[in-house]
Design an enzyme around this catalytic site. Sequence first.
Site, mmCIF file in Angstrom:
data_model
loop_
_atom_site.group_PDB
_atom_site.id
_atom_site.type_symbol
_atom_site.label_atom_id
_atom_site.label_comp_id
_atom_site.label_asym_id
_atom_site.label_seq_id
_atom_site.Cartn_x
_atom_site.Cartn_y
_atom_site.Cartn_z
ATOM 1 N N PHE A 1 1.060 -1.329 0.044
ATOM 2 C CA PHE A 1 -0.209 -0.069 -0.043
ATOM 3 C C PHE A 1 0.980 1.133 0.033
ATOM 4 O O PHE A 1 1.657 1.338 0.847
ATOM 5 C CB PHE A 1 -1.128 0.095 1.315
ATOM 6 C CG PHE A 1 -1.806 1.318 1.138
ATOM 7 C CD1 PHE A 1 -2.968 1.328 0.434
ATOM 8 C CD2 PHE A 1 -1.442 2.252 1.985
ATOM 9 C CE1 PHE A 1 -3.654 2.523 0.569
ATOM 10 C CE2 PHE A 1 -2.365 3.325 2.223
ATOM 11 C CZ PHE A 1 -3.441 3.334 1.382
ATOM 12 N N GLY A 2 0.544 2.276 -1.027
ATOM 13 C CA GLY A 2 1.442 3.393 -1.052
ATOM 14 C C GLY A 2 0.509 4.421 -0.902
ATOM 15 O O GLY A 2 -0.453 4.596 -1.243
ATOM 16 N N TYR A 3 1.025 5.439 -0.148
ATOM 17 C CA TYR A 3 0.346 6.768 0.334
ATOM 18 C C TYR A 3 0.914 7.995 0.293
ATOM 19 O O TYR A 3 0.274 8.743 0.460
ATOM 20 C CB TYR A 3 -0.236 6.532 1.863
ATOM 21 C CG TYR A 3 0.741 6.376 2.961
ATOM 22 C CD1 TYR A 3 1.353 5.038 3.230
ATOM 23 C CD2 TYR A 3 1.333 7.361 3.503
ATOM 24 C CE1 TYR A 3 2.502 4.937 3.872
ATOM 25 C CE2 TYR A 3 2.554 7.174 4.106
ATOM 26 C CZ TYR A 3 2.830 5.971 4.705
ATOM 27 O OH TYR A 3 4.253 5.834 5.470
ATOM 28 N N GLY A 4 2.503 8.023 -0.145
ATOM 29 C CA GLY A 4 3.120 9.158 -0.328
ATOM 30 C C GLY A 4 3.729 9.016 -1.577
ATOM 31 O O GLY A 4 3.065 9.087 -2.579
ATOM 32 N N SER A 5 5.056 9.123 -1.409
ATOM 33 C CA SER A 5 5.930 9.060 -2.820
ATOM 34 C C SER A 5 5.699 7.861 -3.485
ATOM 35 O O SER A 5 5.897 7.859 -4.686
ATOM 36 C CB SER A 5 7.380 9.435 -2.416
ATOM 37 O OG SER A 5 7.980 8.306 -1.935
ATOM 38 N N GLU B 1 13.377 3.507 1.152
ATOM 39 C CA GLU B 1 12.192 3.873 2.531
ATOM 40 C C GLU B 1 13.118 3.878 3.841
ATOM 41 O O GLU B 1 12.690 3.507 4.844
ATOM 42 C CB GLU B 1 11.371 3.037 2.718
ATOM 43 C CG GLU B 1 10.132 3.238 1.308
ATOM 44 C CD GLU B 1 9.675 4.377 1.063
ATOM 45 O OE1 GLU B 1 9.206 5.145 2.237
ATOM 46 O OE2 GLU B 1 9.492 4.873 0.040
HETATM 47 C C1 SIN Z 1 4.578 5.518 0.990
HETATM 48 O O1 SIN Z 1 4.821 6.540 -0.105
HETATM 49 O O2 SIN Z 1 3.786 4.786 1.077
HETATM 50 C C2 SIN Z 1 5.693 5.669 2.017
HETATM 51 C C3 SIN Z 1 6.145 6.927 2.292
HETATM 52 C C4 SIN Z 1 6.783 7.580 1.150
HETATM 53 O O3 SIN Z 1 8.092 6.915 0.449
HETATM 54 O O4 SIN Z 1 6.649 8.901 1.025
#
Ligand code: SIN
Length: 189
Positions: free
Chosen positions: A24-28, A99
Site C-alpha cells: 500500500f502506497g500513500y506518499g511518494s 524507505e
Molecule cells: C509511501 O509512499 O507509501 C511511504 C512514504 C513515502 O515514501 O513517501
Amino acid sequence: MPANTIEENRRKNPIADGDQVWLFGYGSLIFKVDFPYLESRPASIRGWSRRFWQGSHDHRGTKNHPGRVVTLIEDRDAVCGGIAFLVDASVFNQLDVREKNGYLRFTTEMNFADGTHDKGLVYIATPDNEAYLGEASECDIARQICFAEGTSGPNCEYLIELARSLRELGLNDRHVFDIEMHILQIRKE
Ligand code: SIN
C-alpha cells in the site's frame, strides 16, 4: 530505533523469494513509481491518517535542514486512501533502501475500490524513529517544506506531486491540501 531501517526490515520481516505481495502506497510511492509491479489498484486502509510528520534527511532535506515527508498516524476512525501495488518479493530489496530513513514494513488489511480486500504491507515511520519530527501546524510545515531540498529534489515538489496525485485519485486530504495552500501563498510573498 536507528534512522536506518534496512537491516531491521530484513531481519524482522523477511519475504520469501518468489512471493507476490500487495504494497500500500500513500506518499511518494504513489507519484514516484520507479519500481516494477504486476498490478495496481486504488485502495484504502482503515485506522490511519496521512501526516507530514516524518523528517527527511536524505531524499527531501539534509541532516542540518531536514524536510518533511508523510507517514501514517494511528487514528481509529480514519480511512487513508492510496494505491495498492502487487509486487514481486525481490522489489523490497530496492524499496527497503528507498524507505530506509525511519520506515518499517507492517502488515495491513487493504480495501480495494471494487469492495474486495486483501492483506499486504505498508511502510510506516513510527514516532520512535530518530528522524521523526512530529506534529506542527500546517503553516509551519509549509514553511519548513518550502526551504528544504535533498538528493531527490525540492521538498515542495514532493508535496505538490502528492497533492496532484491525490486529486487524480479523487481523494480529499485536508492536511495535505492545507499545506499546499500555505506553500502557494508563501511562494507569492
Ligand atoms: C509511501 O509512499 O507509501 C511511504 C512514504 C513515502 O515514501 O513517501
